[in-house]
Design a protein around this motif. Structure first.
Motif: not given
Lengths: 113, 111
Positions: A33, A35, A37, A43, A45, A90, A104-106
């Motif tokens: 995914f 997103y 933010q 968040l 999509l 994200l 999730f990644g950072q």
């Protein structure tokens, strides 16, 4: 240990540039995914992918495209960056079954000037 | 678009107080998840609820899924400063497990 890696933590681009955001996961997950933010908006999509070369639009796909040529990699492309695309992006991945955790990644803080 | 409405948007309370926050939708979800996000990090899963009426406990946190699988609540007992963060609910839907988030609840617990 599970890992979702986004290629850049911070990125500054000029208006009109083509921008690539890369995301790699090492968990053999089917779903990935993207997103964005923004403060007060949560968040949202942009796109998600449920298999290699398979994608589905999210709630705000305009101005973005995606590519998933390999299972582990999901790329977000800003065709012509605009200042209103300045945001935190994200990436997440999860197993394709319902009820499973998204990792999730950072995040990538993108600034378009 | 399936919307998840979270309330309240902001909450500031004293350490030791109890609180309940909500996640509501007009749509039915296959599952509903709660995540917590700290500044500079990605969200991390707290719990997943799947069955209507389901209640799950995670130490001082109690999560409930509505009978109609359209809403959920999170109750925190005796809040601590370490509970401070952004709480996000997310609903799964569609044949391909699309995951949609609400706007989040910013919780601040003062010592």
């Amino acid at each position: 240990d599970v890992k979702v890696t986004q290629s850049s933590r911070y990125l500054v681009k000029r208006t009109g540039e083509k921008v690539f955001l890369e995301c790699v996961q090492d968990m053999d997950h089917e779903n990935m995914f993207w997103y964005r933010q923004d403060p007060g908006l949560g968040l949202r999509l942009i796109y998600f992918s449920y298999d290699v070369k398979m994608k589905e639009k999210g709630d705000i796909p305009e101005g973005y495209s995606v590519s998933r040529e390999k299972k582990e990699r999901f790329s977000l492309i800003l065709e012509s960056a605009s200042t209103n695309q300045t945001s935190m992006y994200l990436c997440a991945s999860k197993v394709g079954q319902f009820g499973t955790e998204a990792f999730f990644g950072q995040g990538t803080r993108l600034t378009v000037v | 678009t399936q919307l998840l409405e979270q309330s309240p948007q902001f909450l500031s309370i004293q350490e030791g107080e109890n609180l309940t926050v909500y996640c509501n939708s007009s749509s039915v979800f296959s599952s509903l998840q709660w995540y917590r996000q700290e500044p500079g990090e990605g969200p991390v899963l707290l719990v997943t609820v799947v069955t209507g009426g389901e209640v799950k406990k995670l130490k001082r946190l109690t999560f409930q899924f509505g009978d109609a699988r359209k809403d959920s609540s999170l109750h925190i007992t005796a809040a601590q400063p370490g509970d401070t963060g952004l709480y996000l609910c997310a609903g799964e839907s569609g044949a391909n497990s699309k995951l949609t988030f609400g706007k989040g609840i910013t919780l601040s617990v003062r010592p």
